[in-house]
Design an enzyme around this catalytic site. Sequence first.
Site, PDB file in Angstrom:
ATOM      1  N   LYS A 291     -19.927  -0.535  24.884  1.00  0.00           N
ATOM      2  CA  LYS A 291     -18.586   0.024  25.108  1.00  0.00           C
ATOM      3  C   LYS A 291     -17.784   0.174  23.819  1.00  0.00           C
ATOM      4  O   LYS A 291     -16.928   1.055  23.707  1.00  0.00           O
ATOM      5  CB  LYS A 291     -17.814  -0.867  26.085  1.00  0.00           C
ATOM      6  CG  LYS A 291     -18.439  -0.945  27.475  1.00  0.00           C
ATOM      7  CD  LYS A 291     -18.167   0.275  28.304  1.00  0.00           C
ATOM      8  CE  LYS A 291     -18.754   0.157  29.701  1.00  0.00           C
ATOM      9  NZ  LYS A 291     -18.689   1.435  30.435  1.00  0.00           N
TER      10      LYS A 291
ATOM     11  N   SER B  24     -27.766  -2.512  27.399  1.00  0.00           N
ATOM     12  CA  SER B  24     -26.374  -2.110  27.164  1.00  0.00           C
ATOM     13  C   SER B  24     -25.419  -3.257  26.904  1.00  0.00           C
ATOM     14  O   SER B  24     -24.395  -3.079  26.255  1.00  0.00           O
ATOM     15  CB  SER B  24     -25.871  -1.267  28.333  1.00  0.00           C
ATOM     16  OG  SER B  24     -25.982  -1.990  29.542  1.00  0.00           O
TER      17      SER B  24
ATOM     18  N   GLU C 173      -8.967   1.216  31.828  1.00  0.00           N
ATOM     19  CA  GLU C 173      -9.437   0.569  33.048  1.00  0.00           C
ATOM     20  C   GLU C 173     -10.665  -0.241  32.689  1.00  0.00           C
ATOM     21  O   GLU C 173     -11.343   0.067  31.700  1.00  0.00           O
ATOM     22  CB  GLU C 173      -9.789   1.619  34.104  1.00  0.00           C
ATOM     23  CG  GLU C 173     -11.206   2.222  34.018  1.00  0.00           C
ATOM     24  CD  GLU C 173     -11.498   3.021  32.744  1.00  0.00           C
ATOM     25  OE1 GLU C 173     -10.540   3.449  32.081  1.00  0.00           O
ATOM     26  OE2 GLU C 173     -12.691   3.198  32.408  1.00  0.00           O
TER      27      GLU C 173
END
Lengths: 401, 266
Positions: free
Chosen positions: A94, A383, A116
């Site tokens: 991210k 990830s 969010e």
Amino acid sequence: MSKENYDFPDKDGRFGEFGGKYVSETLISALDELEHTYKKVIEDKSFLEEVKNDLETFVGRPSPLYFAQRWTENLGGAKIYLKREDLNHTGAHKINNTVGQVLLAKKMGKKRIIAETGAGQHGVATAAVAARHGLECIIFMGEEDIERQSPNVYRMKLLGATVCAVDSGTKTLKDAMNEAMRDWVTNVDDTHYIIGSVAGPHPYPQIVRDFNSIVGIELKDQSRELFGRYPDKIIACVGGGSNAMGIFYPFLKDNSVDLIGVEAGGSGVESGKHAAPLSDGSVGVLHGMKTYLMQDQEGQILSTHSVSAGLDYPGVGPEHSYLKDTGRVVYEAATDEEALDSFHDLTKTEGIMPALETAHALAFAKKIAPGLDNEEIIVINLSGRGDKDMANVAKVEGLTL
Amino acid sequence: MSIIEKVFQNLKKENKKALITYSIAGDPNLESSEKIIRNFISEGVDIIEVGIPFSDPMAEGPSIQLGHERALKNNISLLSIMQMCLKIKNDHPNTPLVLMGYMNNFLSLKENLFDELKNNKIDGLIIVDLPYVESEEFLKKLNDKGVDLIRLISPTTTEERIAKILASSSGYLYYISLKGVTGSELKISNELENRVSEIKKQTKLPIVVGFGIKDAETARKMSFCSDGVVVGSKLVDEIGKFEPKKENILNQNLTSIISELKHGIS
Ligand SMILES: Cc1ncc(COP(=O)(O)O)c(C=O)c1O
């Protein structure tokens, strides 16, 4: 599909019929400004240099490509490699996106950042860059997710962010996104909304994809060096789809590489209790984009189910909808149980604790690897790391820490 | 001439402004929401906006979000809402009924939508998340059936966009009074009034102002610069107090809100 005919999104922000800008009129000017600024900065050498520098010194890129030797041997088939996005600062892919978007926000003169978050990884990655640039930061998170991802809530607070609990609707990621949109429409003059996946209205799906593409770009170099060729298969989990798009995008025109996205199968796709709109959804409009959604016949969005907060979302980025329809990417689903099983496998055999989101990609690899030749190479986008999930895994398995 | 056009023409003759209500179909239930709308009409409301409940009403503030949640519990379909509208329309052919909602609910009827709108005598649509750029094809199909697509203009809409929006609009224009969600606090400013007046100069279409109008005084001020006002959250809040055995009291309370507002703008 060749490079010549893959040039998406088009000028209207569409990937075929998918994507677009379905938002209230008040947000159009902010999206136009973002699009305009983005077009300018990606031509700007000093901006690109700044992003590159932050990725190296703040995030810790490049991330290694790791051979999961013991797991490969246990499964007895294709060689499995992991692209270690879990080693990034803040523990997931991210941050590749937030590092870029915060610089965009500064270019636009915005003083306030909102985002969010589901699993909390995007919230943490946003709070970290906001702290570093001295910007005010508000994170919207569903009440259910606050409960199951509590370590990340505290991390965000330590990083100086305000965490707003969202108690409307299903109290998960989609509702956090609704609330962030409501904040944005109210504070649109001084606020930049850092969407955390390749979802939302144009230009977000493009921007988030581009910033995450570093993963696939590095993988190309690493696999040439390590294998002298590209992998046979690349597997990634799909929530909104940013880690998957990031690793797939540079390979879209390399037809020899199979690309596989794995959605959250929850209790099983047949059960209806899942978060797999590409496997079992229909086309609609939500959060500013036309895409596959989980919805009923009236167009009401269905509540989703997944053990992983980061995949618990009824929609998916529009580019994935397009890639599904064209067949370039194949989408599968892994259940909660399969994901938990792989979570333990990787932790025990490789000493790497993956995020529950990531565990869905691992689960699909586990299914297919034994049937493949040992010359075949599978790369999984690892990830994120799973520390945030420990309490939740314990709870699901009936333990208290 | 469309019914919407007629309404504004008549108001203009009498030097009056339009009062437009927003309430949600199915809130508190379909039958009561029909009675509420019938009551609005008999109290002299000029145009009725019928909210279509959606699971993810992104543009709404807390009051109207709660209304959507209440309505969704009743599992009503878009078709049954349109049938309710037709029943009302048969008794009140001169009052425009405009559906207001989100794109995904309208898409659920696919190509049938356009015939259903026509057959159920719906006068117009307001689609919160369908901005000008996405609407070309949709607009053509609506206009083929004689249904207006009512466009929204906001404080952030650029001059260039306003010109484009005006060029493809019909019915009336809905000016969003503030940057925010429905039911936010509205501070009336010269800027707001000037902007509405500026847009009025560029078009023959009537302009109404909505978002945050909750009392007679605000309604009065906003009606000076515009052709009418929309009231939503105030009514939906009141409807939220509904109790099954006290439906009459609810409608009495709504009546007094309406007459106060009417008084404010006349
Ligand atoms: C580690 C990790 N992987 C995957 C995801 C899913 O998001 P996306 O599909 O955008 O990569 C998340 C989201 O929170 C995450 O934290």
